[in-house]
Structure formats: structure tokens, C-alpha cells
Write an enzyme that holds these catalytic residues in place. Sequence first.
Site, PDB file in Angstrom:
ATOM      1  CG  ASN A  65      -1.874  -1.164   1.226  1.00 45.10           C
ATOM      2  OD1 ASN A  65      -2.562  -1.376   0.243  1.00 45.10           O
ATOM      3  ND2 ASN A  65      -2.128  -1.713   2.309  1.00 45.10           N
ATOM      4  CB  CYS A  74      -4.013  -5.936  -4.450  1.00 46.19           C
ATOM      5  SG  CYS A  74      -4.634  -4.369  -5.757  1.00 46.19           S
ATOM      6  CG  ASN A  76      -9.032  -3.184  -8.868  1.00 47.07           C
ATOM      7  OD1 ASN A  76      -9.688  -3.747  -9.586  1.00 47.07           O
ATOM      8  ND2 ASN A  76      -9.409  -2.143  -8.067  1.00 47.07           N
ATOM      9  CG  ASN A 163      -7.331  -8.032   0.933  1.00 49.55           C
ATOM     10  OD1 ASN A 163      -8.197  -8.799   0.785  1.00 49.55           O
ATOM     11  ND2 ASN A 163      -7.174  -7.127   0.395  1.00 49.55           N
ATOM     12  CB  CYS A 229     -11.070  -1.790  -3.338  1.00 51.63           C
ATOM     13  SG  CYS A 229     -10.301  -3.219  -2.330  1.00 51.63           S
TER      14      CYS A 229
HETATM   15  N1  LIG Z   1      -5.456  -1.888   0.434  1.00 49.05           N
HETATM   16  C1  LIG Z   1      -5.546  -3.362   0.645  1.00 49.05           C
HETATM   17  C2  LIG Z   1      -4.622  -3.810  -0.761  1.00 49.05           C
HETATM   18  C3  LIG Z   1      -4.882  -3.343  -2.069  1.00 49.05           C
HETATM   19  C4  LIG Z   1      -6.437  -3.969  -2.537  1.00 49.05           C
HETATM   20  C5  LIG Z   1      -6.770  -3.602  -3.656  1.00 49.05           C
HETATM   21  N2  LIG Z   1      -6.860  -1.919  -4.199  1.00 49.05           N
HETATM   22  C6  LIG Z   1      -7.758  -4.297  -4.470  1.00 49.05           C
HETATM   23  O1  LIG Z   1      -8.123  -3.862  -5.645  1.00 49.05           O
HETATM   24  O2  LIG Z   1      -8.093  -5.250  -4.009  1.00 49.05           O
HETATM   25  C7  LIG Z   1      -5.196  -3.859   1.756  1.00 49.05           C
HETATM   26  O3  LIG Z   1      -4.459  -3.504   2.556  1.00 49.05           O
HETATM   27  O4  LIG Z   1      -5.678  -5.010   2.074  1.00 49.05           O
END
Ligand SMILES: N[C@@H](CCC[C@H](N)C(=O)O)C(=O)O
EC number: 5.1.1.7
Length: 286
Positions: A65, A74, A76, A163, A229
Site C-alpha cells: 500500500n 489486491c 485490481n 485480506n 478495490c
Molecule cells: N489496501 C488493501 C490492498 C489493496 C487492495 C486493492 N486495491 C484491490 O483492488 O483489491 C489492503 O491493505 O488489504
Amino acid sequence: MEFTKMQALGNDYIVIDEFNEEKIEESKKKNFVKKICLRKFYVGADGVIFIQKSDKYDVKFRIFNADGSEAEMCGNGIRCFAKYVYERILKKNPLYVETKAGLRICEIFGDNKADKIKVYMGKPSFKPEDIPISYNMEFINKTLKLKNPYIKEIKATAISVGNPHLIVFLEDNNLDEEFIRKHLNIIGEEIEHHNLFPERINVHFVKTINNNEIKIITWERGVGYTMACGTGATASAVVANKLGKTGKKVVAHLDGGKLEIEIKDDGVYIIGDAEMIFDGKLLVDI
Ligand SMILES: N[C@@H](CCC[C@H](N)C(=O)O)C(=O)O
């Protein structure tokens, strides 16, 4: 140092190809990411993706991040990653990808280029230890107490798709989109750091449009507001289905565009695209 700027649904990433050689020492990655993601001083992005060799599968995906924290997955970012790997490193289809959340499989559509990518996102979990959440049972449609001046409590559901995510349905909380957008910085920040979530959490404010469409406003752990996200959209679709709001095939409308999500017996799949914006060369030391 060379890098590639990519985006998927307006979630923008700096991709660093370490498949053949390490470009940023492990101990320096966190600070490097924090700096290079600064939009006014350096390149600017929601995060950094490192492509590395995997001992287990075809290739390894690492996602950091903008605040320098490393995330497990992630949705995307992995489409950006798959497009880069397929077009520049390894013409293999499907690609078996090692992530901190486990195996993810990327199926590529397109002749020479990866025009569309379908990603196997694994099996979601509501178990408190998987999220993690400091709560003695599944946190499904439960009340979370808040301290900000705008909203004292919200009904929400916590879920892991590799996540952690907290899903808040606007209609279940008598909230409207305008209110959330106005106070997102305060409310999102408070929930991300709430003491129920020892590893912090991504937060999504979701409106059910109909049986197969949802709209999402996102606050990402370690980033803040983002235009989309992918893991969050996956989590939102699974929770919407679990609560009987939608079916198993959902289109998620995000500020950066649309994502298709399908819930199957073996796990969840997303379909979307990704774009290479430019290749760059860093002229300053970070
Ligand atoms: N901020 C998220 C990781 C990134 C997620 C992403 N933008 C997606 O598209 O899934 C985290 O800290 O879990």
C-alpha cells in the site's frame, strides 16, 4: 531504476519487475514504497507491485500500500500484474500466482495481449481469526460503535478474501451516498484503525441496486479513498449474497468503473481489465 505505471478501474500502481533481479533491497522496500507513491514529489500511486520468482507457482505477486504496509492480496493489482507478466515475462495461460493470501489463478483473454483477465480469488471466510477481528464469533450484520461526531454506530459485516474487509450497507444504516462521501476521511480512518481490527481493515460502503448490481464507495487500508478495490468488490458481493440481497453473479459499480464478480462452489471469480500507462525511469534516489 525502471518501472511501469499501470491502472485497473482507477486503482493505480507502480509495477517493479524483480523477476530476474532484485531492484529494491528487502529492508528498503517499505520506505521506497512510501516515497515513490507520493503524488506531488515522486511518481504517485495507490501502491507498488513487485513481480518476483516463485518457488511454488509460475510467479510471485507482492503488493504494498501507499503507506508502505504489505497487503496479502489486491484484486485490481493482480490484473495489472497478470497483464504485465503475460505480455512481458511469461506467455503462460492460465498463470498460477503465489500471493500472501495463497494461490490465485489468472486466466487471460485476448490473442497476444491480455485484454481481459479472470481471477480466481479463493474462498472467502467469515472466521474471526482469518480476518482478523477481536470478536468471539462471526461479525455478520453486527453493530460497531464509533466515536466520530457524525455517526455513533454502524451495522456491518467483517470478511476475509485473503485480506480483511468491513462491509457497510447504506440501506441497512439509513445512510446516503452524499453523507458518506462528505465524511469518508473521518469515518473511513476511524474504522480502519478501530481496536476490533488488530491488522486494520479495508472499509466499503455499499448500496444494493438490484439482485445483480451493487455500488461501492471504498476506503482502503494503508491508502485512504480509492476509485475501486477488487478484493473489496469481491467481499461486498459475497456479503450481499450471504445477506440475501443479491444473487451469485454481480456487477459492482465503483468510482473507477465496473467489475464482474461470480460466486461459485470452489470460490469467487472476478473479470476485468487492466492498462499499462507508461514505462518510466526514476532519476532521483529514493
Ligand atoms: N489496501 C488493501 C490492498 C489493496 C487492495 C486493492 N486495491 C484491490 O483492488 O483489491 C489492503 O491493505 O488489504
